[in-house]
Write a protein that holds these residues in place. Structure first.
Motif, PDB file in Angstrom:
ATOM      1  N   UNK A 189      30.280  29.607  36.913  1.00  0.00           N
ATOM      2  CA  UNK A 189      30.982  29.947  36.275  1.00  0.00           C
ATOM      3  C   UNK A 189      31.021  31.942  36.414  1.00  0.00           C
ATOM      4  N   UNK A 190      30.366  32.198  35.689  1.00  0.00           N
ATOM      5  CA  UNK A 190      29.708  33.399  35.897  1.00  0.00           C
ATOM      6  C   UNK A 190      30.704  34.120  37.036  1.00  0.00           C
ATOM      7  N   UNK A 191      30.807  33.957  38.087  1.00  0.00           N
ATOM      8  CA  UNK A 191      31.226  34.417  39.246  1.00  0.00           C
ATOM      9  C   UNK A 191      32.678  33.826  38.724  1.00  0.00           C
ATOM     10  N   UNK A 192      33.020  33.354  39.442  1.00  0.00           N
ATOM     11  CA  UNK A 192      34.430  32.024  38.960  1.00  0.00           C
ATOM     12  C   UNK A 192      35.509  33.662  37.918  1.00  0.00           C
ATOM     13  N   UNK A 193      34.663  33.353  36.181  1.00  0.00           N
ATOM     14  CA  UNK A 193      35.689  34.618  35.803  1.00  0.00           C
ATOM     15  C   UNK A 193      36.266  35.788  36.250  1.00  0.00           C
ATOM     16  N   UNK A 230      43.805  33.622  44.987  1.00  0.00           N
ATOM     17  CA  UNK A 230      44.091  33.901  45.486  1.00  0.00           C
ATOM     18  C   UNK A 230      43.050  35.926  46.415  1.00  0.00           C
ATOM     19  N   UNK A 231      41.807  35.726  45.600  1.00  0.00           N
ATOM     20  CA  UNK A 231      40.548  36.729  45.946  1.00  0.00           C
ATOM     21  C   UNK A 231      39.515  35.726  47.008  1.00  0.00           C
ATOM     22  N   UNK A 232      39.314  34.451  46.833  1.00  0.00           N
ATOM     23  CA  UNK A 232      38.798  33.691  47.644  1.00  0.00           C
ATOM     24  C   UNK A 232      38.575  34.413  49.198  1.00  0.00           C
ATOM     25  N   UNK A 289      41.333  48.151  34.880  1.00  0.00           N
ATOM     26  CA  UNK A 289      41.462  46.884  34.120  1.00  0.00           C
ATOM     27  C   UNK A 289      40.140  46.427  34.312  1.00  0.00           C
ATOM     28  N   UNK A 290      39.130  45.980  35.031  1.00  0.00           N
ATOM     29  CA  UNK A 290      37.909  45.529  35.041  1.00  0.00           C
ATOM     30  C   UNK A 290      37.112  46.185  34.003  1.00  0.00           C
ATOM     31  N   UNK A 291      36.721  47.919  34.432  1.00  0.00           N
ATOM     32  CA  UNK A 291      36.215  48.410  33.616  1.00  0.00           C
ATOM     33  C   UNK A 291      36.166  49.111  32.356  1.00  0.00           C
TER      34      UNK A 291
END
Length: 433
Positions: free
Chosen positions: A76-80, A85-87, A421-423
């Motif tokens: 789950x920690x990775x999926x979030x 489309x990013x796989x 956005x992530x930062x």
């Protein structure tokens, strides 16, 4: 004194592990040599930071990873962190090994290699052997030797000559089990006149103490362009020791984009060796410290090539009792004529107990060059807070706005919208604690 009494793994156990993983003979020998080196080397000595009492000795044990084939099977920690489309063009490591690896058929057809470093060492042995440990030497200090001996999983990226990769390649490194070795190593090789963007995230779950000892090596061949973005958001009880280094040859470039968002003690060293004429390096670092963190961030550029250019920008925010040492080092060697090295470090402290120490250093051994630095350390301006509060917002909201304004010049300059956005989300999490 035997190796077993001072190192996390015996030579016999390491040899057995290499055989178990069917590693090539050169790699098995390299690991054993590095382990022997570690028995004789000292810990690194980061400027103004004592690490001898940090959690640095327990590497856990190697625990084989179980591969998965879809996003739904990832933790789950990775999926979030990912969208469906990013796989594609993605690699995920969980604890000791890589559990997911995918590269598009289009990039494979162009000769791009993106896989875990263990697989690359077996299937592309000549390429890996020629470059592994060529940038960060095994004998630099005890941690570099131990990573060379014990690394598992990791990432390997090779971009062939004249190939331009338009879509970023991504990796996620997750530590869940504190008893498992977590020491990934990343090796990026951009061949002549190629270009690529690589993005990775380091994350952890659980409250147990653990260590991340990581090394990144980037080789940019003549005319190559590499953009390397990394975000570290490891937990409170995870000690992060990360050493990143690039070598740029003639007219090559490296762009570092780094988000230091850990909750635990951290030492990072991000360096570029501008080996070639006309080579460039641009490093952008933002950091937020909180709690009682002890942080040491070093960014450096070492100029050997003529007409080489480096730029370093670091902005850090310290909350509560966090303490940060921020070093910027520009070294222009004799013969690197017409080189230009610029750096700027700024620290904003949000508490009387927070500390920030910005140390800009210029080491110039050549006359015909340009170099400059700027540094500032200070508290939030109370007049700015009062002005914003007079407009009807709370003190906490006012401080957040000031923080965002302080970090914005670096964040807005990041050319990857997704990473911006992530930062921004991570800054919100850390300043809102």
């Amino acid at each position: 004194m035997t190796l077993q009494t001072i190192l996390p793994l015996s030579a016999e156990a390491l040899k057995s592990l290499s055989q178990q993983k069917n590693e090539p003979a050169w790699l098995a020998e390299s690991r054993l040599n590095a382990l022997e080196l570690a028995s004789r080397l000292e810990l690194p000595k980061p400027e103004k930071t004592k690490i001898d009492k940090w959690y640095l000795s327990d590497y856990g044990t190697y625990q084989p990873a179980t591969r998965v084939t879809s996003l739904q099977e990832l933790p789950e920690a990775v999926r979030v962190l990912l969208k469906e489309e990013e796989t594609a063009n993605l690699l995920v490591q969980k604890d000791s090994g890589v559990v997911y690896s995918n590269l598009s058929d289009e990039l494979k057809a162009q000769g791009v290699i993106f896989t875990d470093l263990e697989t690359a060492a077996r299937e592309h042995s000549d390429l890996v052997q020629a470059h592994l440990s060529s940038v960060v030497k095994n004998d630099e200090h005890q941690l570099s030797a131990l990573n060379a001996a014990l690394w598992t999983g990791g990432a390997f990226l090779y971009v062939p000559k004249n190939v331009e990769v338009a879509i970023p390649l991504q990796a996620v490194f997750l530590t869940e089990n504190a008893d498992a070795t977590f020491a990934p190593r990343v090796l990026v090789i951009a061949d002549v006149n190629s270009s690529v963007t690589y993005v990775d995230n380091y994350i952890s779950t659980g409250d147990a103490e653990r260590l991340h000892n990581g090394i990144v090596e980037v080789i940019a061949k003549p005319g190559a362009k590499v953009r390397y973005a990394t975000v570290h958001q490891l937990g409170l009880n995870t000690t992060d020791m990360s050493y990143r280094r690039a070598v740029t040859e003639n007219d090559a470039s490296i762009e570092w984009i780094i988000g230091e968002m850990n909750d635990g003690n951290t030492v990072t060293d991000t360096s570029t060796v501008l080996k070639g004429n006309g080579s460039t390096s641009d490093a952008k670092i933002i950091a937020v410290g909180s709690g009682s963190q002890r942080l040491n961030y070093t960014t450096r550029a070492i100029h050997f090539g003529k007409d080489s250019t480096s730029q370093m920008t670091t902005r850090a925010v310290m909350r509560e009792e966090a303490n940060a040492i921020i070093n910027g080092i520009t070294k222009i060697e004799h013969g690197a004529t017409r080189s230009n090295g610029e750096q700027a470090e700024k620290v904003l402290m949000l508490s009387p107990k927070a500390r920030g120490d910005a140390n800009p250093i210029l080491l110039i051994d050549e006359d015909d060059v340009m170099a400059g630095h700027a540094a500032s350390v200070g508290q939030v301006n109370p007049e700015q807070v009062h002005y914003l509060m007079s407009r009807g917002i709370t003190r906490a909201q006012a401080e957040r706005l000031i923080i965002y304004g302080f970090l914005a010049p670096v964040v807005s300059d990041i050319p990857l919208e997704q990473l911006q956005t992530r930062l921004q989300e991570l800054v919100e999490r850390k300043v809102g604690q």
